[in-house]
Design an enzyme around this catalytic site. Structure first.
Site, mmCIF file in Angstrom:
data_model
loop_
_atom_site.group_PDB
_atom_site.id
_atom_site.type_symbol
_atom_site.label_atom_id
_atom_site.label_comp_id
_atom_site.label_asym_id
_atom_site.label_seq_id
_atom_site.Cartn_x
_atom_site.Cartn_y
_atom_site.Cartn_z
ATOM 1 N N HIS A 93 0.844 -1.203 0.000
ATOM 2 C CA HIS A 93 0.000 0.000 0.000
ATOM 3 C C HIS A 93 0.877 1.251 0.000
ATOM 4 O O HIS A 93 1.428 1.622 1.026
ATOM 5 C CB HIS A 93 -0.918 -0.056 1.238
ATOM 6 C CG HIS A 93 -1.886 1.068 1.341
ATOM 7 N ND1 HIS A 93 -2.427 1.474 2.536
ATOM 8 C CD2 HIS A 93 -2.413 1.893 0.407
ATOM 9 C CE1 HIS A 93 -3.245 2.474 2.329
ATOM 10 N NE2 HIS A 93 -3.259 2.758 1.045
ATOM 11 N N GLU A 100 2.822 0.650 3.422
ATOM 12 C CA GLU A 100 2.166 -0.223 4.399
ATOM 13 C C GLU A 100 2.122 -1.616 3.759
ATOM 14 O O GLU A 100 1.483 -1.800 2.718
ATOM 15 C CB GLU A 100 0.744 0.314 4.681
ATOM 16 C CG GLU A 100 0.045 -0.330 5.855
ATOM 17 C CD GLU A 100 -1.348 0.273 6.111
ATOM 18 O OE1 GLU A 100 -1.998 0.749 5.162
ATOM 19 O OE2 GLU A 100 -1.782 0.246 7.271
HETATM 20 P P1 NAD Z 1 -8.322 5.838 -9.879
HETATM 21 O O1 NAD Z 1 -9.797 5.897 -9.958
HETATM 22 O O2 NAD Z 1 -7.533 7.105 -10.042
HETATM 23 O O3 NAD Z 1 -7.745 4.797 -10.971
HETATM 24 C C1 NAD Z 1 -8.222 3.490 -11.098
HETATM 25 C C2 NAD Z 1 -7.826 2.975 -12.470
HETATM 26 O O4 NAD Z 1 -8.176 1.593 -12.581
HETATM 27 C C3 NAD Z 1 -8.535 3.690 -13.641
HETATM 28 O O5 NAD Z 1 -7.561 4.192 -14.541
HETATM 29 C C4 NAD Z 1 -9.381 2.596 -14.277
HETATM 30 O O6 NAD Z 1 -9.519 2.746 -15.693
HETATM 31 C C5 NAD Z 1 -8.560 1.354 -13.918
HETATM 32 N N1 NAD Z 1 -9.308 0.099 -14.017
HETATM 33 C C6 NAD Z 1 -10.588 -0.160 -13.640
HETATM 34 N N2 NAD Z 1 -10.906 -1.433 -13.914
HETATM 35 C C7 NAD Z 1 -9.786 -2.003 -14.459
HETATM 36 C C8 NAD Z 1 -9.500 -3.308 -14.967
HETATM 37 N N3 NAD Z 1 -10.400 -4.287 -14.968
HETATM 38 N N4 NAD Z 1 -8.254 -3.537 -15.476
HETATM 39 C C9 NAD Z 1 -7.324 -2.538 -15.513
HETATM 40 N N5 NAD Z 1 -7.563 -1.289 -15.043
HETATM 41 C C10 NAD Z 1 -8.777 -1.033 -14.541
HETATM 42 O O7 NAD Z 1 -7.993 5.137 -8.489
HETATM 43 P P2 NAD Z 1 -6.699 5.346 -7.548
HETATM 44 O O8 NAD Z 1 -6.956 6.496 -6.648
HETATM 45 O O9 NAD Z 1 -5.469 5.294 -8.374
HETATM 46 O O10 NAD Z 1 -6.805 4.024 -6.647
HETATM 47 C C11 NAD Z 1 -6.316 2.786 -7.100
HETATM 48 C C12 NAD Z 1 -6.119 1.861 -5.917
HETATM 49 O O11 NAD Z 1 -5.156 2.460 -5.042
HETATM 50 C C13 NAD Z 1 -7.381 1.644 -5.077
HETATM 51 O O12 NAD Z 1 -7.385 0.344 -4.584
HETATM 52 C C14 NAD Z 1 -7.222 2.668 -3.961
HETATM 53 O O13 NAD Z 1 -7.921 2.318 -2.795
HETATM 54 C C15 NAD Z 1 -5.724 2.627 -3.730
HETATM 55 N N6 NAD Z 1 -5.118 3.812 -3.122
HETATM 56 C C16 NAD Z 1 -5.521 5.064 -3.476
HETATM 57 C C17 NAD Z 1 -4.893 6.172 -2.873
HETATM 58 C C18 NAD Z 1 -5.279 7.583 -3.281
HETATM 59 O O14 NAD Z 1 -4.837 8.530 -2.606
HETATM 60 N N7 NAD Z 1 -6.052 7.783 -4.327
HETATM 61 C C19 NAD Z 1 -3.868 5.988 -1.943
HETATM 62 C C20 NAD Z 1 -3.454 4.698 -1.615
HETATM 63 C C21 NAD Z 1 -4.097 3.605 -2.219
#
Ligand code: NAD
Length: 299
Positions: free
Chosen positions: A143, A155
Site C-alpha cells: 500500500h 504499508e
Molecule cells: P483511480 O480511480 O484514479 O484509478 C483506477 C484505475 O483503474 C482507472 O484508470 C481505471 O480505468 C482502472 N481500471 C478499472 N478497472 C480495471 C481493470 N479491470 N483492469 C485494468 N484497469 C482497470 O484510483 P486510484 O486512486 O489510483 O486508486 C487505485 C487503488 O489504489 C485503489 O485500490 C485505492 O484504494 C488505492 N489507493 C488510493 C490512494 C489515493 O490517494 N487515491 C492511496 C493509496 C491507495
C-alpha cells in the site's frame, strides 16, 4: 527471493498506478502499465512526464534519468499481454471488491507461477483477494501513499496465508525503492485508513452539520494539529469515491455504525464530484492556478 531489476506489471493507470509505475521505472525496473482505458494510459504517461519535468526543474534528476524512466514504461490495454514475464504484479485498479476479485482471477491465470501478486488496495481484505487465486501464499498488500514518488511510507499487509519469504521480499524491495515499509495484519482499512478515514468522515460531518466551513475545518487541523493539509483538502486529493469505498469497507467489515459514511460524501460521489480528478470536490481545481478555491456550494 530478490527482485533486483526485472519486470513489474502495474494494473490500473489512475492516480496511484501512474505514481507506482514512475517510482519503479525511475529505479531501473521495466514496467508494464495496464489499464482497460486507453485514455487513462495516455493520461498516465502525460502525468509521469509532467512530474519528471518538475523533478528536472528542481535539479533532483538529470535529463538522462527522465529519458530512461520514460523508456522503461510500456503501456498495455489488455491485462494478459502485460503480465507474461512479470516477477511482481501490483494491482492499483478502482477500489471495488468484485472488480479486484475479477482482476486477480485473471492475473493468476496469466502471470508466471513464481510471480508475486500485490495489491495497492486501501482497505479490501488481502485474505479474500488471495483466496480467489491458486497461490494465496504469494499474495500481499503493498500500500503506497499518494503521491507515490514523494511519500516515504509503504504499508505492507500480510494476508492470512502470505508466506514469510514473500513479505521479506516486499520489505526489502520497498527499501530498495527508498521507502520505509511497515508490516501490519489484514483487518479492514489496515492501519493507515482505519485511522485516517474516520477523521476525514468526521470533518465532512462537521461541514454537513454546519459546525464550520471548509476553510475553517481545514485551517484548524493544519494549524492546530500540524497536519500539512486539512482533512477536506486531503479527501479531494485522495478522491471522494475512494474515501467512500474505504468507509464502506470499514462499516461492513466491523459492523460498527461509527464508520457509516456521511450522507454529504455519498451525495457528492453520486453527483460525480470526486475531488481533484473531477476538478470539483470541497474545493474547485483549475489547471491555471494553484490557489485553493473553496467550492461555492460550501462558501
Ligand atoms: P483511480 O480511480 O484514479 O484509478 C483506477 C484505475 O483503474 C482507472 O484508470 C481505471 O480505468 C482502472 N481500471 C478499472 N478497472 C480495471 C481493470 N479491470 N483492469 C485494468 N484497469 C482497470 O484510483 P486510484 O486512486 O489510483 O486508486 C487505485 C487503488 O489504489 C485503489 O485500490 C485505492 O484504494 C488505492 N489507493 C488510493 C490512494 C489515493 O490517494 N487515491 C492511496 C493509496 C491507495
Amino acid at each position: 527471493m530478490t527482485l533486483k531489476g526485472g519486470l513489474i506489471s502495474v494494473i490500473g493507470a489512475g492516480t496511484m498506478g501512474n505514481g507506482i509505475a514512475h517510482l519503479f521505472a525511475q529505479h531501473g525496473f521495466k514496467v508494464n502499465l495496464v489499464d482497460i482505458s486507453q485514455e487513462q494510459l495516455k493520461k498516465a504517461i502525460n502525468t509521469i512526464t509532467k512530474n519528471l519535468d518538475r523533478q528536472l526543474s528542481k535539479g533532483t534528476i538529470t535529463e538522462d534519468v527522465k529519458e530512461t524512466t520514460l523508456s522503461n514504461i510500456k503501456t498495455f490495454p489488455v491485462l494478459a499481454d502485460g503480465l507474461r514475464e512479470s516477477q511482481l504484479v501490483i494491482e492499483a485498479a478502482t477500489e471495488n471488491t468484485e472488480l479486484k476479485l475479477n482482476i486477480f482471477r485473471q492475473i493468476d491465470e496469466a502471470a508466471p507461477a513464481d510471480c508475486i501478486l500485490a495489491t495497492n488496495t486501501s482497505s479490501i481484505s488481502i485474505t479474500k483477494i488471495a483466496a480467489i487465486t491458486k497461490r494465496p501464499g504469494s499474495v500481499i498488500g503493498m500500500h503506497f501513499m499518494n503521491p507515490v514518488p514523494v511519500m516515504k511510507l509503504v504499508e505492507v499487509i500480510n494476508g492470512f496465508s502470505t508466506n514469510k519469504e514473500v513479505t521479506d521480499t516486499i520489505v526489502s524491495l520497498s527499501k530498495q525503492l527508498g521507502k520505509t515499509p511497515c508490516v501490519v495484519n489484514d483487518f479492514p482499512g489496515f492501519i493507515a485508513n482505519r485511522i485516517l478515514m474516520p477523521m476525514i468522515n468526521e470533518a465532512i460531518y462537521s461541514l454537513y452539520e454546519g459546525v464550520a466551513g471548509v476553510e475553517e475545518i481545514d485551517t484548524i487541523m493544519k494549524l492546530g494539529m500540524a497536519h500539512p493539509m486539512g482533512p477536506l483538502q486531503l479527501a479531494d486529493f485522495i478522491g471522494l469515491d475512494v474515501c467512500l469505498s474505504i468507509l464502506n469497507v470499514l462499516h461492513t467489515g466491523f459492523g460498527n455504525p461509527k464508520y457509516a459514511p456521511c450522507p454529504l460524501l455519498i451525495n457528492m460521489v453520486a453527483a460525480g464530484k470526486t475531488g481533484i480528478k473531477s476538478s470539483e470536490g470541497f474545493y474547485i481545481y483549475s489547471a491555471n492556478t494553484k490557489e485553493l478555491v473553496v467550492n461555492k456550494r460550501f462558501a
